[in-house]
Write a protein that holds these residues in place. Structure first.
Motif, mmCIF file in Angstrom:
data_model
loop_
_atom_site.group_PDB
_atom_site.id
_atom_site.type_symbol
_atom_site.label_atom_id
_atom_site.label_comp_id
_atom_site.label_asym_id
_atom_site.label_seq_id
_atom_site.Cartn_x
_atom_site.Cartn_y
_atom_site.Cartn_z
ATOM 1 N N ASP A 120 23.646 -35.123 -8.664
ATOM 2 C CA ASP A 120 23.237 -35.640 -7.364
ATOM 3 C C ASP A 120 22.947 -37.140 -7.416
ATOM 4 O O ASP A 120 23.308 -37.876 -6.504
ATOM 5 N N TYR B 110 27.858 -24.588 -13.844
ATOM 6 C CA TYR B 110 27.092 -25.717 -13.277
ATOM 7 C C TYR B 110 27.989 -26.818 -12.719
ATOM 8 O O TYR B 110 27.523 -27.745 -12.088
ATOM 9 N N CYS C 297 19.122 -23.294 -14.881
ATOM 10 C CA CYS C 297 18.474 -22.169 -14.207
ATOM 11 C C CYS C 297 17.857 -21.177 -15.200
ATOM 12 O O CYS C 297 18.576 -20.669 -16.060
ATOM 13 N N SER D 203 21.405 -30.623 -12.581
ATOM 14 C CA SER D 203 21.442 -31.004 -11.173
ATOM 15 C C SER D 203 22.317 -29.987 -10.441
ATOM 16 O O SER D 203 23.486 -29.827 -10.777
ATOM 17 N N GLU D 204 21.730 -29.271 -9.501
ATOM 18 C CA GLU D 204 22.500 -28.222 -8.824
ATOM 19 C C GLU D 204 23.574 -28.846 -7.942
ATOM 20 O O GLU D 204 23.296 -29.749 -7.158
ATOM 21 N N ARG D 205 24.800 -28.365 -8.082
ATOM 22 C CA ARG D 205 25.901 -28.876 -7.271
ATOM 23 C C ARG D 205 26.359 -27.799 -6.290
ATOM 24 O O ARG D 205 26.726 -26.691 -6.706
ATOM 25 N N PRO D 206 26.337 -28.134 -5.008
ATOM 26 C CA PRO D 206 26.712 -27.151 -3.992
ATOM 27 C C PRO D 206 28.103 -26.569 -4.253
ATOM 28 O O PRO D 206 29.020 -27.284 -4.628
ATOM 29 N N THR E 259 29.084 -24.510 -6.599
ATOM 30 C CA THR E 259 29.353 -24.020 -7.953
ATOM 31 C C THR E 259 28.832 -22.591 -8.114
ATOM 32 O O THR E 259 27.992 -22.134 -7.324
ATOM 33 N N SER F 64 25.075 -22.495 -8.377
ATOM 34 C CA SER F 64 24.339 -22.712 -7.118
ATOM 35 C C SER F 64 24.375 -21.461 -6.248
ATOM 36 O O SER F 64 23.459 -21.204 -5.486
ATOM 37 N N ARG F 65 25.438 -20.660 -6.393
ATOM 38 C CA ARG F 65 25.532 -19.454 -5.576
ATOM 39 C C ARG F 65 24.760 -18.289 -6.174
ATOM 40 O O ARG F 65 24.298 -17.419 -5.458
ATOM 41 N N ASP G 223 17.747 -22.789 -8.794
ATOM 42 C CA ASP G 223 17.454 -23.989 -9.594
ATOM 43 C C ASP G 223 15.937 -24.031 -9.739
ATOM 44 O O ASP G 223 15.248 -24.722 -9.004
#
Ligand code: 5AD
Ligand code: SF4
Length: 434
Positions: free
Chosen positions: A51, A161, A304, A332-335, A337, A340-341, A345
């Motif tokens: 991010d 990730y 996570c 860093s969470e990436r939308p 991925t 993220s699903r 986090d």
């Protein structure tokens, strides 16, 4: 001629892509400028890996827009991974005129023409074939000694990730004929080192040539040409690649082997598809074939659900391997991925940062130890130019990729010479001519 200014963020692959863009644009009446204030077109070739990489670009977009006051017809373009990820959202800000994803650079001249008629333009189509294989990059801002050559694009690994498979699309390998031709051109232009680039070079495959075969082909071009590569995936680095490196004196003994975590449960959750044991076996195999091989890595802390104990496994694998250098990051969470699903986090930022600082402190001491082991030894180095700190000194790298500095008035960039290590810091070998 119109003037094009490009800022490049992210990985070496992006640096090479910017060179490809300059080459495409040069054929359509755009020349490169390094002075942003005189540019007709300002572009950023962007990165989405974390991010904070994206946050930086938002700041740059605002800055680029300040030049519109003096030049209302200015065109601002966003290229690369962030263009691919955010697409129209970038145009919707009203601050960007052109958005082009990593596989859309051939269309840039057309997009720019259309923009001139007053409409924002976007092309974020990903391709299964595009490798820009036929394009000779216009080499930028480097020392005239060392060049990047992309050998493949995209990535099929889908680590949970990572945003790269979404921003750069499916993996494809470039025709080796064009790679060898580009490396030969580099030699003719006086380059002494090429770095073969890909997200996962070990899975290179074009017709019947694999990565080991490609390495040998490039090494064969000239004994004076150093060959490097990046990045290797621990699950894919083969004995054949390791043995090819050991067999050719001009293939540098350095492997960037991202470990990401030292804990099997976290590795599994990251979808890395190797275990700690497998990774350590690969390191042992590398050291057996090349005891002097530099090994560097990437690691992510605070992924996570990572427990304190699991983080300790990352510290311990760093110690066990004794890396020469490392890049270390907070997760860093990436939308979009898998992580993220599927996983929250859930490690607080303070905890991530504390772990990161602990890992960095450990790596600093490991780097220093590694450099101390080299004190008293001699190395062949390729001169890159004057050292940044002291212009009476030259700098250059060992095959294992350690930076050396030494007093020298005899050599120049592109020469090979031998230095003896007198002392060191954690980042640099302090040398004299041997
Ligand atoms: N968060 C933090 N670091 C990441 N990397 C890749 N994706 C992420 C992420 N979501 C790191 C990995 C990789 C390097 C290029 O960036 O360590 O090897
Ligand atoms: Fe950043 Fe990865 Fe894209 Fe390179 S491939 S620019 S590191 S997101």
């Amino acid at each position: 001629m119109k003037k094009l200014y490009i800022e490049t963020y992210g990985c070496q692959m992006n640096v090479n892509d910017t060179e490809v863009v300059f080459s495409i644009m040069a054929k359509h009446g755009y020349e490169r400028t390094e002075d942003i204030s005189e540019a007709d077109v300002i572009m950023a070739n962007t990165c989405s890996i974390r991010d904070n990489a994206e946050q930086r670009i938002w700041g740059r977009i605002d800055y680029f827009n300040t030049f519109r006051k003096a030049k209302p017809e200015l065109v601002v373009g966003i290229l690369g991974c962030m263009a691919e990820r955010l697409k129209d959202a970038l145009l919707d800000t009203g601050k960007v005129n052109v958005v082009a994803g990593p596989d859309a650079y051939r269309s840039l001249p057309t997009l720019l023409e259309a923009v001139q008629e007053g409409h924002p333009q976007i092309n974020v189509e990903l391709s299964r074939e595009e490798t820009y294989g036929d394009i000779s990059p216009v080499r930028i801002d480097r020392n005239g000694v060392s060049a990047f050559i992309s050998i493949m694009r995209g990535c099929n690994n889908v680590c949970s990730y990572c945003v790269v498979p979404y921003t750069r699309g499916a993996e494809r390998s470039r025709d080796y004929h064009t790679i060898v031709r580009e490396a030969c051109e580099c030699v003719e232009k006086g380059y002494k080192e090429v770095t073969l680039l890909g997200q996962n070079v070990d899975s290179y495959k074009y017709e019947d040539v694999n990565f080991a075969g490609l390495l040998a082909m490039v090494a064969q071009i000239s004994p004076e040409l150093r060959v490097r590569f990046s990045t290797s995936h621990p699950k894919d680095i083969s004995d054949e690649v390791i043995d090819t490196m050991a067999a050719w004196p001009n293939i540098c003994h350095h492997i960037h082997l991202p470990v990401q975590s030292g804990n099997d449960r976290i590795l599994e959750k990251m979808r890395r598809r190797y275990t700690r044991e497998w990774y350590l076996e690969r390191v042992a195999r590398i050291r057996q074939a090349m005891p002097d091989c530099g090994i560097t890595t990437d690691a992510i802390v605070g992924f996570c659900s990572e427990t304190e104990e699991e983080f300790r496994d990352t510290l311990s694998i760093f110690e066990e391997v004794g890396y020469d250098a490392a890049f270390m990051f907070n997760y860093s969470e990436r939308p979009g991925t898998l992580a993220s699903r599927n996983y929250p986090d859930d490690i607080p930022l303070e905890v991530k940062t504390r772990r990161l600082n602990e890992l960095i402190a450990l790596q600093n001491s490991l780097s220093l130890e590694s450099n101390r082991r080299d004190v008293g030894k001699t190395f062949e180095v390729l001169v890159e130019g004057p050292s940044k700190k002291d212009p009476s000194e030259l700098c250059g790298r060992t095959g294992s990729n350690k930076m050396c500095v030494w007093k020298d008035s005899q050599h120049k960039a592109g020469d090979y010479t031998t230095v003896r290590v007198l002392d060191c810091t954690s980042a640099t070998l302090l040398c004299e001519l041997a």
